[in-house]
Design an enzyme around this catalytic site. Structure first.
Site, PDB file in Angstrom:
ATOM      1  N   GLU A  90      11.000  13.998 -19.372  1.00 43.91           N
ATOM      2  CA  GLU A  90      10.841  13.459 -18.031  1.00 43.91           C
ATOM      3  C   GLU A  90       9.710  14.175 -17.302  1.00 43.91           C
ATOM      4  O   GLU A  90       9.391  15.327 -17.601  1.00 43.91           O
ATOM      5  CB  GLU A  90      12.153  13.606 -17.258  1.00 43.91           C
ATOM      6  CG  GLU A  90      13.253  12.724 -17.828  1.00 43.91           C
ATOM      7  CD  GLU A  90      14.557  12.786 -17.042  1.00 43.91           C
ATOM      8  OE1 GLU A  90      15.066  11.722 -16.673  1.00 43.91           O
ATOM      9  OE2 GLU A  90      15.063  13.891 -16.784  1.00 43.91           O
ATOM     10  N   CYS A 103       4.680  17.023 -11.883  1.00 46.03           N
ATOM     11  CA  CYS A 103       5.487  18.033 -12.566  1.00 46.03           C
ATOM     12  C   CYS A 103       5.726  17.541 -13.987  1.00 46.03           C
ATOM     13  O   CYS A 103       6.305  16.480 -14.182  1.00 46.03           O
ATOM     14  CB  CYS A 103       6.805  18.189 -11.805  1.00 46.03           C
ATOM     15  SG  CYS A 103       7.987  19.270 -12.608  1.00 46.03           S
ATOM     16  N   CYS A 110      15.389  22.770 -23.656  1.00 43.14           N
ATOM     17  CA  CYS A 110      15.031  24.169 -23.417  1.00 43.14           C
ATOM     18  C   CYS A 110      16.069  25.059 -24.088  1.00 43.14           C
ATOM     19  O   CYS A 110      17.245  24.731 -24.124  1.00 43.14           O
ATOM     20  CB  CYS A 110      14.995  24.451 -21.915  1.00 43.14           C
ATOM     21  SG  CYS A 110      14.470  26.140 -21.521  1.00 43.14           S
ATOM     22  N   CYS A 114      19.863  28.448 -18.759  1.00 40.57           N
ATOM     23  CA  CYS A 114      20.245  28.849 -17.400  1.00 40.57           C
ATOM     24  C   CYS A 114      21.400  27.952 -16.932  1.00 40.57           C
ATOM     25  O   CYS A 114      21.367  26.737 -17.129  1.00 40.57           O
ATOM     26  CB  CYS A 114      19.062  28.712 -16.447  1.00 40.57           C
ATOM     27  SG  CYS A 114      17.631  29.661 -16.973  1.00 40.57           S
ATOM     28  N   CYS A 117      20.846  24.753 -14.550  1.00 40.71           N
ATOM     29  CA  CYS A 117      19.774  23.822 -14.883  1.00 40.71           C
ATOM     30  C   CYS A 117      20.231  22.764 -15.888  1.00 40.71           C
ATOM     31  O   CYS A 117      20.793  23.098 -16.934  1.00 40.71           O
ATOM     32  CB  CYS A 117      18.603  24.623 -15.456  1.00 40.71           C
ATOM     33  SG  CYS A 117      17.290  23.596 -16.122  1.00 40.71           S
ATOM     34  N   GLU A 158      10.591  25.717 -21.286  1.00 42.07           N
ATOM     35  CA  GLU A 158      10.061  27.008 -20.867  1.00 42.07           C
ATOM     36  C   GLU A 158       8.629  27.116 -21.410  1.00 42.07           C
ATOM     37  O   GLU A 158       8.435  27.290 -22.617  1.00 42.07           O
ATOM     38  CB  GLU A 158      10.971  28.132 -21.396  1.00 42.07           C
ATOM     39  CG  GLU A 158      10.392  29.528 -21.320  1.00 42.07           C
ATOM     40  CD  GLU A 158       9.822  29.906 -19.957  1.00 42.07           C
ATOM     41  OE1 GLU A 158      10.463  29.648 -18.927  1.00 42.07           O
ATOM     42  OE2 GLU A 158       8.702  30.464 -19.939  1.00 42.07           O
ATOM     43  N   SER A 189       5.424  27.805 -14.467  1.00 43.30           N
ATOM     44  CA  SER A 189       6.652  28.477 -14.058  1.00 43.30           C
ATOM     45  C   SER A 189       7.359  29.016 -15.295  1.00 43.30           C
ATOM     46  O   SER A 189       7.535  28.310 -16.279  1.00 43.30           O
ATOM     47  CB  SER A 189       7.543  27.470 -13.328  1.00 43.30           C
ATOM     48  OG  SER A 189       8.750  28.080 -12.942  1.00 43.30           O
ATOM     49  N   SER A 212      10.757  32.545 -12.200  1.00 41.28           N
ATOM     50  CA  SER A 212      12.092  32.159 -11.738  1.00 41.28           C
ATOM     51  C   SER A 212      12.980  33.389 -11.747  1.00 41.28           C
ATOM     52  O   SER A 212      13.356  33.879 -12.810  1.00 41.28           O
ATOM     53  CB  SER A 212      12.655  31.073 -12.659  1.00 41.28           C
ATOM     54  OG  SER A 212      11.801  29.964 -12.633  1.00 41.28           O
ATOM     55  N   LEU A 213      13.282  33.886 -10.557  1.00 40.30           N
ATOM     56  CA  LEU A 213      14.009  35.155 -10.449  1.00 40.30           C
ATOM     57  C   LEU A 213      15.496  34.915 -10.197  1.00 40.30           C
ATOM     58  O   LEU A 213      16.342  35.334 -10.962  1.00 40.30           O
ATOM     59  CB  LEU A 213      13.374  35.993  -9.336  1.00 40.30           C
ATOM     60  CG  LEU A 213      13.643  37.473  -9.337  1.00 40.30           C
ATOM     61  CD1 LEU A 213      13.259  38.135 -10.650  1.00 40.30           C
ATOM     62  CD2 LEU A 213      12.895  38.149  -8.185  1.00 40.30           C
ATOM     63  N   HIS A 214      15.812  34.271  -9.095  1.00 39.69           N
ATOM     64  CA  HIS A 214      17.164  33.797  -8.766  1.00 39.69           C
ATOM     65  C   HIS A 214      18.213  34.875  -8.528  1.00 39.69           C
ATOM     66  O   HIS A 214      19.357  34.547  -8.208  1.00 39.69           O
ATOM     67  CB  HIS A 214      17.699  32.823  -9.821  1.00 39.69           C
ATOM     68  CG  HIS A 214      16.795  31.655 -10.068  1.00 39.69           C
ATOM     69  ND1 HIS A 214      16.318  30.857  -9.057  1.00 39.69           N
ATOM     70  CD2 HIS A 214      16.258  31.151 -11.203  1.00 39.69           C
ATOM     71  CE1 HIS A 214      15.544  29.911  -9.571  1.00 39.69           C
ATOM     72  NE2 HIS A 214      15.481  30.074 -10.868  1.00 39.69           N
ATOM     73  N   ASN A 288      19.862  22.577  -6.491  1.00 38.24           N
ATOM     74  CA  ASN A 288      20.075  21.146  -6.646  1.00 38.24           C
ATOM     75  C   ASN A 288      21.321  20.893  -7.479  1.00 38.24           C
ATOM     76  O   ASN A 288      21.659  21.668  -8.362  1.00 38.24           O
ATOM     77  CB  ASN A 288      18.850  20.505  -7.312  1.00 38.24           C
ATOM     78  CG  ASN A 288      17.658  20.539  -6.391  1.00 38.24           C
ATOM     79  OD1 ASN A 288      17.743  20.110  -5.243  1.00 38.24           O
ATOM     80  ND2 ASN A 288      16.557  21.084  -6.864  1.00 38.24           N
ATOM     81  N   CYS A 331      14.034  20.010  -8.929  1.00 43.82           N
ATOM     82  CA  CYS A 331      14.043  21.124  -9.888  1.00 43.82           C
ATOM     83  C   CYS A 331      15.372  21.225 -10.613  1.00 43.82           C
ATOM     84  O   CYS A 331      16.431  21.229  -9.992  1.00 43.82           O
ATOM     85  CB  CYS A 331      13.857  22.455  -9.162  1.00 43.82           C
ATOM     86  SG  CYS A 331      12.309  22.592  -8.350  1.00 43.82           S
TER      87      CYS A 331
END
Ligand code: SAH
Ligand code: SF4
Length: 343
Positions: A90, A103, A110, A114, A117, A158, A189, A212-214, A288, A331
């Protein structure tokens, strides 16, 4: 089969000359690629012998639009692209006052897993070639009738788990042999693949980097990001500082605000402490919705409190606007829900 759409002019020239064709044929083939030829038979000014050779030995990579979902809330379109082998990825096209931003995906699925996600939950099939990344942009341009001016590698996958193809993509897409989108208009990213972050810094490209830290500590980050076992926060921060020092560029940290998980005042203060003194920007994204993930967005009040604490500590931070939420185009909402042969 040779992926000629991932080659630049000099590589294509060397390839054709190697097989006994004239040097200038490469320019002709490249010009057909730029005109979006989707078969070698379209390349009418090229001798039959070369066309036959290419048909037998090479292929024209594609990202054919299988379906488009257009948001009713804003001018965002989500594309389902079909690749030459029947895999699907996508991509999302967004419109801003300064132009079109795309994007794109770098892998089918992936491996990083995570927990927040959708891509991470849907497994991994393969990495994309440079030509397949370019094809996503080109397909969207043809669909909307306008040039894409900005690109982010924030779709499925990734990028630094597909490092060589991604670097090839960056060099090619920013060149005149391809779409000529300047590196300054491209952002990668990563979830923090430390050795590749350092390799990337060493290239000193003008391309932007987002990490991407989060979470501000290992314990919290491990709850949502398994990759943190391999590359803990201290290493990610060292590599981030290395990137900033090497390139003199600001680095961005992505931080999804999850209700009750990583959005307390104390966590904000810890994050501010972690990032102190580093040339950076924090992109806060109210998490999201992803089916089965069980996470809720932080309240508006918490979002504001979090950004205020960072700002007061001298850290540059903003809450990112969500686009395309009615079509699951935000995202982390892209997923490998279409398996080979499904559509
Ligand atoms: N794999 C890369 C790039 C693709 S993900 C990476 O992880 O950085 C693009 C961005 O979306 C990352 O910052 C990722 O952490 C974020 N993201 C993933 N799921 C999300 C969700 N449910 N809500 C908000 N952001 C999310
Ligand atoms: Fe992979 Fe990025 Fe999703 Fe994590 S957030 S699973 S690294 S695509």
């Amino acid at each position: 089969m040779t992926d000629i759409k991932s080659m630049n002019l000099s590589e294509l020239t060397a390839y054709l000359v190697d097989y006994g064709f004239e040097k200038f044929r490469a320019k002709q083939v490249l010009s057909w690629i730029k005109q979006d030829a989707d078969s070698f038979d379209d390349m009418t000014n090229i001798p039959l012998k070369l066309r036959d050779f290419l048909k037998e030995n090479a292929y024209l990579a594609c990202a054919d639009i299988e379906r488009v979902q257009r948001s009713k809330l804003d001018v965002t379109s989500k594309y389902l692209f079909r690749l030459y082998d029947g895999e699907y990825v996508e991509g999302v096209l967004m419109s801003y006052h300064h132009g079109r931003s795309m994007c794109i995906s770098s892998q089918v699925g992936c491996k990083m897993g995570c927990t927040f996600c959708a891509t991470g939950k849907s497994g991994f099939s393969r990495s994309l070639t440079a030509s397949e990344m370019i094809a996503q942009i080109r397909s969207a341009e043809l669909d909307c009738g306008e040039r894409v001016s900005n690109v982010v590698l924030m779709g499925m996958g990734e990028p630094f788990d597909n490092y060589d193809n991604v670097i090839r993509f960056l060099k090619l897409v920013s060149s005149e042999d391809s779409l000529n989108i300047g590196m300054r208009h491209i952002t990668i990213s990563t979830c923090g693949i430390v050795p590749r972050m350092r390799d990337f810094a060493d290239l000193e490209l003008q391309c932007g980097l987002s990490v991407s830290l989060h979470a501000p500590n290992d314990e919290a980050r491990l709850r949502t990001m398994p990759v943190n076992r391999r590359y803990p926060i201290a290493q990610v921060m060292d590599a981030s500082r290395y990137y900033v020092n090497k390139t003199n560029r600001r680095i961005t940290f992505e931080y999804a605000l999850i209700d009750g998980e990583n959005d307390s005042d104390e966590t904000a203060r810890e994050l501010a402490e972690l990032l102190k003194g580093l040339l950076c920007h924090v992109n806060l994204i109210p998490v999201n919705n992803v089916t089965g993930a069980g996470y809720k967005k932080s309240s508006l009040k918490r979002q504001r409190a979090f950004v205020d604490i960072l700002t007061a500590a001298g850290i540059n931070a903003t809450v990112r606007r969500t686009l395309g939420s009615d079509i699951d185009a935000s995202c982390g909402q892209l997923k490998r829900k279409y398996m080979k042969g499904d559509v």
